[in-house]
Design a protein around this motif. Structure first.
Motif, short mmCIF file in Angstrom:
data_model
loop_
_atom_site.label_atom_id
_atom_site.label_comp_id
_atom_site.label_asym_id
_atom_site.label_seq_id
_atom_site.Cartn_x
_atom_site.Cartn_y
_atom_site.Cartn_z
N GLN A 1 0.81 -1.22 0.00
CA GLN A 1 0.00 0.00 0.00
C GLN A 1 0.84 1.27 0.00
N LYS A 2 2.17 1.13 0.00
CA LYS A 2 3.09 2.27 -0.01
C LYS A 2 2.79 3.22 1.16
N LEU A 3 2.54 2.62 2.30
CA LEU A 3 2.28 3.44 3.48
C LEU A 3 3.59 3.67 4.22
N VAL A 4 3.61 4.69 5.05
CA VAL A 4 4.76 4.90 5.93
C VAL A 4 4.68 3.80 6.99
N ARG B 1 5.08 3.63 10.14
CA ARG B 1 4.31 3.93 11.36
C ARG B 1 2.80 3.87 11.11
N GLU B 2 2.39 4.39 9.95
CA GLU B 2 0.96 4.38 9.60
C GLU B 2 0.48 2.94 9.50
N ALA B 3 1.28 2.13 8.79
CA ALA B 3 0.88 0.74 8.58
C ALA B 3 0.86 -0.01 9.91
N ALA C 1 0.39 1.15 12.93
CA ALA C 1 -0.76 1.54 13.76
C ALA C 1 -2.04 0.89 13.27
N SER C 2 -2.28 0.93 11.96
CA SER C 2 -3.55 0.39 11.48
C SER C 2 -3.59 -1.14 11.54
N TYR D 1 6.35 12.13 8.30
CA TYR D 1 6.02 10.94 7.50
C TYR D 1 6.30 11.12 6.01
N SER E 1 -3.63 7.51 10.42
CA SER E 1 -3.02 6.54 9.55
C SER E 1 -3.65 6.68 8.16
N GLY E 2 -2.86 7.02 7.18
CA GLY E 2 -3.40 7.17 5.82
C GLY E 2 -3.94 8.55 5.51
N ARG F 1 -2.51 15.13 2.91
CA ARG F 1 -2.00 13.98 2.16
C ARG F 1 -2.81 12.74 2.52
N GLY G 1 -3.15 8.53 2.01
CA GLY G 1 -2.55 7.28 1.56
C GLY G 1 -3.64 6.46 0.87
N LEU G 2 -3.32 5.26 0.46
CA LEU G 2 -4.30 4.35 -0.16
C LEU G 2 -5.08 5.03 -1.28
N ARG H 1 -0.40 7.87 -3.28
CA ARG H 1 -0.77 9.01 -2.41
C ARG H 1 -1.43 10.13 -3.19
#
Lengths: 150, 301
Positions: free
Chosen positions: A110-113, A115-117, A119-120, B155, B174-175, B192, B194-195, B276
């Motif tokens: 998902q090309k997430l950072v 930390r974001e990934a 946490a979720s 981030y 998140s996202g 910004r 994500g997804l 993004r």
């Protein structure tokens, strides 16, 4: 920890502290899908078929429903549809990957950072574990962290 | 900045941290504040700043005071504690080291231009060998830009805002990241998502933006038109002030020396390779190009 103290802590609130797990240990936990939960991909999303309860309370409710003729027959499974990322996480819970491995895959897909990934994914896995849809196995692979599951 | 680092910072104080280090906590304002950046394992970078009034502070005394407070808490836990303060070859900067159950490597910097004292330290687990990374991060501390704009970074999203703007609201989910800045009636919103592939799965970009972001645009009649942003598919948002309240505010503003932001300009673009979506929205007076400059700073990251 002996079984008696575990039982006391489980039923009496505020007795005993919750065990603290370090982040490194938490990421080494292996999520495992519940073997009784069936799942399939439907239009790019995972649909879970969760068996209905069969314990005493469930039997009483079933008999009441039948007696009052609210429904003819109760389904054996209830269905739960996961979103795109949830579906990917579910598929990755193969009993071999650690949470860290799942997070890495999600970061990559998902090309997430990171930390974001993290946490979720951890929040989502906690939700699945609370609903007893997955078990959480410690790194050794012997002991289930989510020992509520029967 | 190298390719493996990203700008992380708050209120104009930024460092170049490895890509997998993340901002985990922020507090305070331009005068006094704090942020923390965590490594994926167990180390962390802490940065504190404070505006100093009057003459320049004695850095050696500040370093001692800071290390004494760490020593005190280590001694309470009955842990050994060693410390060392070193000159940095610059009268406005000092380095320090401490060893206890963990290792600390830090730097004190006083900037005469911003009049801010910055104390930064990397706290490392004893088994994590990141001394070189820590030094590089501490070397990269910056607290102002040459153009007077204020840097922000989190981030992987890095940009700057013109002087005088203060942060009004931040959403760090998140996202989804959103930072709202304000200077009088002038506003800047940097977002910004994500997804992006999921968000754009059912709608095109204009429909998605209309549903997701346009409801936040208040007091302006805005339209979104397709326009490429560099090589990316994008939208340009153009709007003008509308409504009675805005008109009254503009009239009130005209009585002062401040200009009222009559115009709204925004850019939205989809970086498909990064999955993004970005959006910059600025309310400004005629003839200003703040939105374009912020857009270019985000794209340059």
């Amino acid at each position: 920890m002996n079984p008696l103290s575990n039982t006391i802590k489980r039923y009496i609130p505020l007795v005993g502290r919750k065990p603290k797990i370090e982040r490194k240990q938490a990421l080494a936990i292996i999520p495992v899908r519940h073997p009784l939960v069936k799942w399939e991909w439907v239009e790019g999303e995972v649909v879970l078929s969760i068996p209905m309860r069969t314990d005493g309370i469930a039997r009483v409710i079933k008999s009441i429903i039948k007696a009052t003729r609210v429904a003819k027959e109760l389904p054996e499974y209830r269905q739960l549809s996961l979103d795109e990322v949830g579906s990917q996480v579910w598929e990755l819970c193969d009993g071999e990957r650690t949470i860290d491995g799942v997070v890495r895959e999600i970061v990559h897909k998902q090309k997430l950072v990171r930390r974001e990934a993290e946490a979720s994914v951890t929040m989502f896995l906690q939700t699945l574990a609370k609903r007893n849809l997955i078990g959480l196995m410690s790194a050794g692979g012997k002991k289930s962290v989510n020992n509520k599951r029967k | 900045m190298t390719q493996n680092t990203a700008q992380v910072g708050w209120q104009g104080i930024v460092v170049d941290a490895p890509m997998d280090w993340s901002l985990v906590g922020v507090s305070g304002d331009n005068k006094k504040g704090y942020f923390r950046v965590d490594s994926p394992v167990a180390s962390a970078l802490e940065v504190k700043w404070e505006r100093v009034s009057g003459q320049a502070p004695d850095l050696m005394a500040k370093a001692r005071e800071f290390l004494n407070s760490i020593e005190k808490s280590a001694r309470k836990k009955k842990l050994k504690f060693d410390k060392e303060i070193k000159s940095d070859g610059d009268p406005a900067s000092l380095r320090f080291l401490w060893r206890s159950d963990r290792l600390g490597q830090g730097r004190l910097v006083y900037c005469e231009q911003c009049r801010r004292l910055i104390i930064a330290q990397v706290i490392m687990a004893r088994d994590e060998n990141i001394a070189k990374t820590a030094s590089q991060m501490l070397d990269s501390i910056r607290d102002h830009r040459d153009d007077g704009w204020l840097d922000w970074g989190l981030y992987g999203l890095g940009f700057a805002v013109p002087p005088g703007y203060t942060i009004r609201k931040q959403t760090l989910m998140s996202g989804y990241l959103a930072l709202n800045f304000k200077k009088g009636a002038h506003t800047i919103v940097v977002e910004r998502w994500g997804l992006a592939a999921t968000l754009l799965a059912k709608d095109d970009m204009a429909s998605w933006y209309r549903k997701d972001a346009m409801p936040d645009v208040k007091g302006y009649r805005a339209v979104a038109e397709p326009q490429r942003v560099e090589e990316f598919e994008g939208l340009k948002i153009s709007g003008r002030r509308r409504g009675l309240i805005s008109a009254i505010k503009a009239m009130a503003c005209s009585l002062t020396l401040h200009s009222y932001p009559d115009v709204l300009t925004g850019y939205v673009w989809h970086q498909a390779d990064d999955n993004r979506l970005f959006s910059i929205r600025v309310t400004h007076a005629q003839g200003e190009h703040t939105a374009e400059k912020i857009r270019d700073l985000v794209l340059a990251q």
